[in-house]
Design a protein around this motif. Structure first.
Motif, PDB file in Angstrom:
ATOM      1  N   ASP A 178       0.679  -1.221  -0.084  1.00  0.00           N
ATOM      2  CA  ASP A 178       0.120  -0.144   0.119  1.00  0.00           C
ATOM      3  C   ASP A 178       0.927   1.306   0.094  1.00  0.00           C
ATOM      4  N   LYS A 291      -9.507  -7.385  10.666  1.00  0.00           N
ATOM      5  CA  LYS A 291      -9.771  -7.323   9.014  1.00  0.00           C
ATOM      6  C   LYS A 291      -8.817  -6.228   8.432  1.00  0.00           C
ATOM      7  N   HIS A 292      -8.616  -6.119   7.327  1.00  0.00           N
ATOM      8  CA  HIS A 292      -7.808  -5.085   6.614  1.00  0.00           C
ATOM      9  C   HIS A 292      -7.882  -3.854   7.171  1.00  0.00           C
ATOM     10  N   ALA A 293      -9.084  -3.435   7.166  1.00  0.00           N
ATOM     11  CA  ALA A 293      -9.368  -1.894   7.699  1.00  0.00           C
ATOM     12  C   ALA A 293      -8.964  -1.836   9.010  1.00  0.00           C
ATOM     13  N   GLU A 294      -8.999  -2.899   9.990  1.00  0.00           N
ATOM     14  CA  GLU A 294      -8.546  -2.626  11.470  1.00  0.00           C
ATOM     15  C   GLU A 294      -7.227  -2.441  11.296  1.00  0.00           C
ATOM     16  N   ALA A 296      -5.193  -1.242   8.959  1.00  0.00           N
ATOM     17  CA  ALA A 296      -4.956  -0.148   8.324  1.00  0.00           C
ATOM     18  C   ALA A 296      -5.114   1.001   9.313  1.00  0.00           C
ATOM     19  N   ALA A 297      -6.042   0.857  10.144  1.00  0.00           N
ATOM     20  CA  ALA A 297      -6.529   2.077  11.051  1.00  0.00           C
ATOM     21  C   ALA A 297      -5.403   2.080  11.978  1.00  0.00           C
ATOM     22  N   ASP A 300      -2.685   4.127  10.569  1.00  0.00           N
ATOM     23  CA  ASP A 300      -3.102   5.606  10.373  1.00  0.00           C
ATOM     24  C   ASP A 300      -3.003   6.138  11.664  1.00  0.00           C
TER      25      ASP A 300
END
Length: 840
Positions: A178, A291-294, A296-297, A300
Motif C-alpha cells: 500500500d 480485518k484489513h481496515a482494522e 490499516a487503522a 493511520d
C-alpha cells in the motif's frame, strides 16, 4: 552497578545495558502489554505474536542458542561505497566502534556507532493498541554529507510456530503493498491450528491481517517495499548481504514480489541524506487486525515520528505506574532492583501476559502456573489476581479436576490426573481474601468446562478440595496421580496407588486457610460453618498420617511412594534420597512438630544447600527409572534432577525466614539472586536481571549454569517471599504482620507497599535483627502492643508509617533517612572454589 563482563545495571536498577553482545547465551527482553508482544535478544534475534506466542505468531523465528540469528532486522547501506551493516548485531555482526543494548521495562534500545554514523533503534509495544513500534535515529558524525539507505526485513509466519515446512506454508500467503500508507499487508489462507473437525484440517484461514509500515524522514520517492524472500536476498543469498540493498531491484521484480506466489517477507526502506552533524528520524510499525481496515487503522493512528515516540513513551510510563505501588530501598542493590522492577515485570510481561520466553515459546495457560504468577498483583493491583482466578475457574470440570494447561485461542487443553493443579485455585482465593479482606469473591460465579451452570467460587474451591479427599490412599496420604507439582515424577502414581507426602502438606495448609475463611465469612450459612469443622478435622487426619508414615529415621521427611509401595525421596533409595519440598512445606504449613521441623531444616542445610541454590533432589538420578518418571531421564544435575529448581528454591527461602534463620536467608539469597550470581557471567550464563527456571547442580559438568529464564514461576514467588518473608510485611487473617527476617547485608531498610488501599511504609535496620525477639512496632508514632497491624488501627490516613525495632515498644522513632545502596561486604567463592557438600 552490579557490573559483569558484558554489561551493568543503570543506577536506578530499571535497565540493564549490554556493552558486549557476545553474552554466554541470548540475553533477552519479553515485552508484552496484555495481547501483543515481542521477544528481542541483545543481538536483535526474536519474534512477535498476538494473544498466543505459539499459535498466533507474526514473525518467523527459530530458537538457536548458539547463533541467535533469526529475528527482525534493520540494515544501513552507505550510498557512496556500498558498505552495509545492521543496527543490531544480527545478522551482519559488524565490528562497531561503539555498541550497547539496553533492556528495560517496556522497551529495548540498540545504540551503535560505525563508519561515522550514530544509530539508535528502540523497540516497544503500545499499551492501547496491538502495535509494535520501532524508533530509529541516525546522526552523521562524519565531516561529509552522507546518503544512507535504511531498510527493514523479517519473514512472516502468520500462524502456528515453528514454521519449519516452508515449502508447504508459503503456498497460503497473500501479500500486498500500500504505497499511500507506505505499508505491507499480509494474510494467510490456512491456519495450522488444532482442527475441531476433519473438515477444518488445513481448511481454515488465519483470521487476521498483519501489516508493516514505515514513516519519518525517508525521501518519499525512494521508499521501496519488497514482499518476497528471494527478491530481497537474491538467489542463494544471505541475510548478511541482501541483494536488494546492494543493487537496485527492478520495478518488475518489486511488483512481482507481492501476491500469492512468493516466500512471504516484509522489507520497507528508503534513503536519507544527512549533512555533517545532521540527524534523521524514522519509525516502523508491525500490527495486526481482525480485518484489513482494522490493521490499516492502526497504521493511520501513528503517521508521524512524534506520534510513534509518544505512544512508546506512554507505554513505558504505564509500566512505571503498574510497578510503582511497591518501593524497596535497602543497602543491597540486587534486592532492590529485582523486587521493585524486574521480578514483577518478568511475572507480568513474560508469564501472565506473554506466556513465553526465549527458551519456551508456549502461549498456553497452566492451571497452577498462571494462578501462582497472579500473586504478583496482590500488592500492586489485587483485581489482577481476581481476573486470573475467574479465568481459571472456567477451566475446571464439574468433578473438581482441571486442565493441566490449555490454549485459549486454539481452544484445547490437557486434562490430566495431575494431583496438585486444582488445589491452587483455593490456595489463590485464600491468598486474595487474606490480602484484601474482600470475601465477595466467594459469591462470584463461573461455569465448569462440562457444566455451563454458573457456580460460585466457593463451590469451585469446595470441589477442588473434595477431589483431593477422594484421591487419598488407605493410610491417609494423598495420591500423586500422574504427578504433583514436580511434573517429572510422572510415573509414580499412574496406577492410582502412589502417594505424595508433599501434596498432603500443601493440602493441610489449604485446609487451615479454608477453615478460617468459612468460619469468618460464612456466619449466615450453617452448612459452611459445619464444613469449616470438617476441614479442621481432615487437616488433623492428614497431618497425623504424614507424621505416622513419612518421617525418615535419619531425620527428614520422605517425599512419597510409587505404585508398588516403594518410597521415593527416602534414605533407603539409591538415588534421589532427599527431596526439598517435603522439608520446606512441613515448616511453612507448621505441620512438623518442633523437633522434627528443626531436624528437617538441619538436613536441608547439610545436604541440599549449595553455592548455586537449594537442590530440589539429592543425589541426582543417573539411571532412568520408568517407575518414577521423566525426572530420572534428565542429565544429572539439571532441572528437577539434582539441579536448583528456582521455583522451589523460593519456598526454601521462605522456610529459612519461618525458622528465623537469617544467616541461611543470606546464604540462600546470595546463591539464587540472578543479579548477584550474574556478576560472574560466564559461570552463571543467563541474564542477571530475571530469574531462571533452573540452575545446574553439582553433578553437572557446568555447576551453577542458569537457564530457562523469563518463562518461570519463580519470579512471582521470589517477589512475594522477599516482601512477605524476608522483609516480613505479611498479610494474615488478623491484619498485617510485620515480622522481618532480614540478612544483615540489607542494612537500613525503607520499603513501601499497598495494603487495603493504604500505602504502608516500613523502616528498620537489619543489623538490629534479633531472631529471639518479637519485633516492636511504632505505627504513626504510637507503639503497638504487638507486631500485628489491624485494619481498624490504620485510621483515616492514606499513608501509614511503621518503624520496627527489636527492643522496647516505646523506642524512639528514628529520623527518616535516605538509604544509599551499596554492595554488601560479602565474599562468595566461585563455584570451582566451593567445597563439595556432604552427600546424604
Amino acid at each position: 552497578m552490579l557490573a559483569n563482563a558484558y554489561g551493568q545495571f543503570s543506577p536506578d536498577g530499571r535497565a540493564f545495558t549490554i556493552s558486549d553482545p557476545r553474552t554466554p547465551m541470548p540475553w533477552v527482553n519479553v515485552i508484552c502489554t496484555g495481547r501483543y508482544g515481542l521477544v528481542v535478544s541483545q543481538r536483535g534475534g526474536g519474534f512477535s505474536w498476538f494473544d498466543d506466542a505459539q499459535h498466533n505468531v507474526l514473525t518467523r523465528w527459530e530458537m538457536d542458542l548458539v547463533r541467535d540469528q533469526h529475528g527482525k532486522f534493520l540494515y544501513l547501506v552507505d550510498g557512496d561505497d556500498q558498505r552495509l551493516w545492521s543496527l543490531a548485531p544480527t545478522p551482519c555482526s559488524p565490528a562497531y566502534d561503539a555498541f550497547s543494548c539496553t533492556h528495560t521495562q517496556g522497551s529495548t534500545t540498540f545504540e551503535s556507532s560505525l563508519h561515522g554514523i550514530d544509530a539508535t533503534w528502540e523497540l516497544g509495544v503500545a499499551f492501547d493498541a496491538p502495535i509494535e513500534i520501532w524508533l530509529v535515529t541516525l546522526t552523521n558524525r562524519s565531516e561529509r554529507t552522507r546518503t544512507l539507505k535504511l531498510a527493514s526485513y523479517f519473514e512472516w509466519t502468520c500462524g502456528v510456530a515453528p514454521d519449519s515446512k516452508r515449502e508447504f506454508h508459503r503456498l497460503f500467503f497473500n501479500t500486498s503493498s500500500d504505497a499511500s500508507r507506505q505499508a505491507i499487508f499480509a494474510t494467510k489462507n490456512m491456519w495450522d491450528i488444532r482442527p475441531k473437525s476433519e473438515r477444518e484440517h488445513w481448511n481454515k484461514p488465519w483470521p487476521y491481517v498483519a501489516a508493516h509500515s514505515v514513516g519519518g524522514d525517508l525521501t518519499p520517492a525512494s521508499i521501496v517495499a519488497i514482499g518476497d524472500k528471494s527478491t530481497f536476498l537474491g538467489r542463494y543469498g544471505d541475510t548478511t548481504r541482501p541483494a536488494a540493498l546492494l543493487s537496485q531491484p527492478t520495478e518488475k521484480s518489486i511488483a512481482s514480489s507481492f501476491g500469492r506466489f512468493g516466500d512471504a517477507v516484509a522489507s520497507l526502506g528508503g534513503t536519507v541524506k544527512l549533512k555533517p552533524g545532521e540527524s534523521a528520524r524514522v519509525f516502523f510499525t508491525i500490527t495486526i487486525g481482525n480485518k484489513h481496515a482494522e490493521a490499516a487503522a492502526h497504521i493511520d493512528a501513528i503517521r508521524t515520528f512524534d506520534a510513534a515516540a509518544g505512544s512508546l513513551h506512554a507505554a513505558k510510563q504505564r509500566w512505571r505506574e503498574l510497578l510503582s505501588p511497591t518501593q524497596v530501598s535497602t543497602e543491597r542493590d540486587d534486592f532492590n532492583l529485582l523486587n521493585q522492577h524486574w521480578l514483577p515485570y518478568q511475572a507480568i510481561s513474560g508469564r501472565l501476559w506473554g506466556r513465553t520466553g526465549y527458551y519456551q515459546q508456549s502461549g498456553a495457560f497452566g492451571f497452577r502456573d498462571q494462578l501462582q504468577d497472579s500473586q504478583v498483583w496482590l500488592p500492586l493491583d489485587p483485581a489482577g489476581t481476581v481476573k486470573q482466578i475467574m479465568l481459571h475457574a472456567e477451566r475446571q470440570f464439574a468433578d473438581g479436576s482441571v486442565y493441566h494447561w490449555w490454549h485459549a485461542l486454539a481452544d484445547f487443553g490437557n486434562h490430566t490426573a495431575c494431583s496438585d493443579d486444582y488445589l491452587w485455585l483455593p490456595f489463590l482465593v485464600a491468598s486474595y481474601i487474606r490480602e484484601t479482606g474482600d470475601a465477595t469473591i466467594l459469591d462470584r460465579v463461573a461455569p465448569f468446562v462440562d457444566d455451563a451452570t454458573p457456580t460460585s467460587i466457593v463451590e469451585h474451591c469446595r470441589r477442588s478440595i473434595a477431589r483431593a479427599f477422594a484421591r487419598t490412599s488407605s493410610r491417609g496420604i494423598p495420591l500423586i496421580g500422574s504427578c504433583d507439582w514436580n511434573d517429572g515424577l510422572s510415573a509414580m502414581g499412574i496406577e492410582g496407588k502412589g502417594e505424595s507426602v508433599w501434596l498432603g502438606m500443601f493440602l493441610c495448609g489449604i485446609l487451615d486457610d479454608w477453615a478460617e475463611i468459612l468460619s469468618r465469612y460464612a456466619s449466615a450459612a450453617p452448612a459452611l460453618r459445619d464444613r469449616a469443622g470438617e476441614y479442621r478435622q481432615k487437616r488433623m487426619e492428614y497431618a497425623a498420617a504424614i507424621e505416622a508414615v513419612a518421617w525418615d529415621p535419619v531425620g527428614y521427611y520422605r517425599y512419597g511412594t510409587r505404585d508398588d509401595g516403594k518410597w521415593v525421596g527416602a534414605s533407603e533409595c539409591v538415588e534421589g534420597k532427599m527431596h526439598l519440598n517435603a522439608q520446606t512445606w512441613a515448616i511453612l504449613t507448621e505441620l512438623a512438630p518442633p523437633a522434627r521441623a528443626a531436624s528437617a531444616w538441619d538436613a536441608v542445610k547439610k545436604h541440599l544447600l549449595t553455592p548455586f541454590g537449594p537442590l530440589l533432589v539429592d543425589p541426582a538420578y543417573t539411571v532412568p527409572d520408568a517407575d518414577i518418571g521423566y525426572i530420572t531421564r534428565y542429565s544429572p544435575g539439571s532441572r528437577e534432577n539434582g539441579g536448583v529448581y528456582m521455583h522451589a528454591a523460593t519456598w526454601c527461602l521462605a522456610a529459612a525466614c519461618k525458622r528465623r534463620d537469617a544467616d541461611t536467608v543470606e546464604r540462600i539469597w546470595n546463591s539464587i539472586s540472578p543479579a548477584w550470581r550474574g556478576r560472574d557471567a560466564d559461570a552463571y550464563v543467563a541474564e542477571p536481571y530475571v530469574t531462571p527456571g533452573n540452575v545446574d547442580g553439582p553433578l553437572s559438568d557446568k555447576p551453577g549454569r542458569a537457564g530457562w529464564t523469563w518463562y518461570t514461576g519463580s519470579a512471582a514467588w521470589l517477589n512475594r517471599v522477599s516482601l512477605e518473608w524476608v522483609l516480613g510485611i505479611r498479610p494474615t487473617w488478623e491484619g498485617l504482620l510485620v515480622d522481618p527476617c532480614p540478612p544483615a547485608s540489607l542494612g537500613k531498610v525503607d520499603v513501601t507497599r499497598t495494603w487495603r488501599g493504604r500505602r504502608i511504609r516500613v523502616r528498620f535496620d537489619a543489623a538490629e535483627y534479633d531472631p529471639k525477639a518479637t519485633p516492636a512496632i511504632v505505627l504513626n508514632g504510637e507503639a503497638l502492643a504487638d507486631n500485628q497491624i489491624r485494619p481498624e488501627q490504620l485510621g483515616a490516613s492514606s499513608e501509614v508509617d511503621v518503624v520496627v525495632r527489636w527492643g522496647s515498644p516505646g523506642a524512639t522513632e528514628p529520623e527518616p533517612t535516605v538509604v544509599v545502596s551499596k554492595q554488601p561486604a560479602i565474599k562468595q567463592a566461585s563455584p570451582k572454589q566451593q567445597p563439595h557438600r556432604q552427600q546424604v
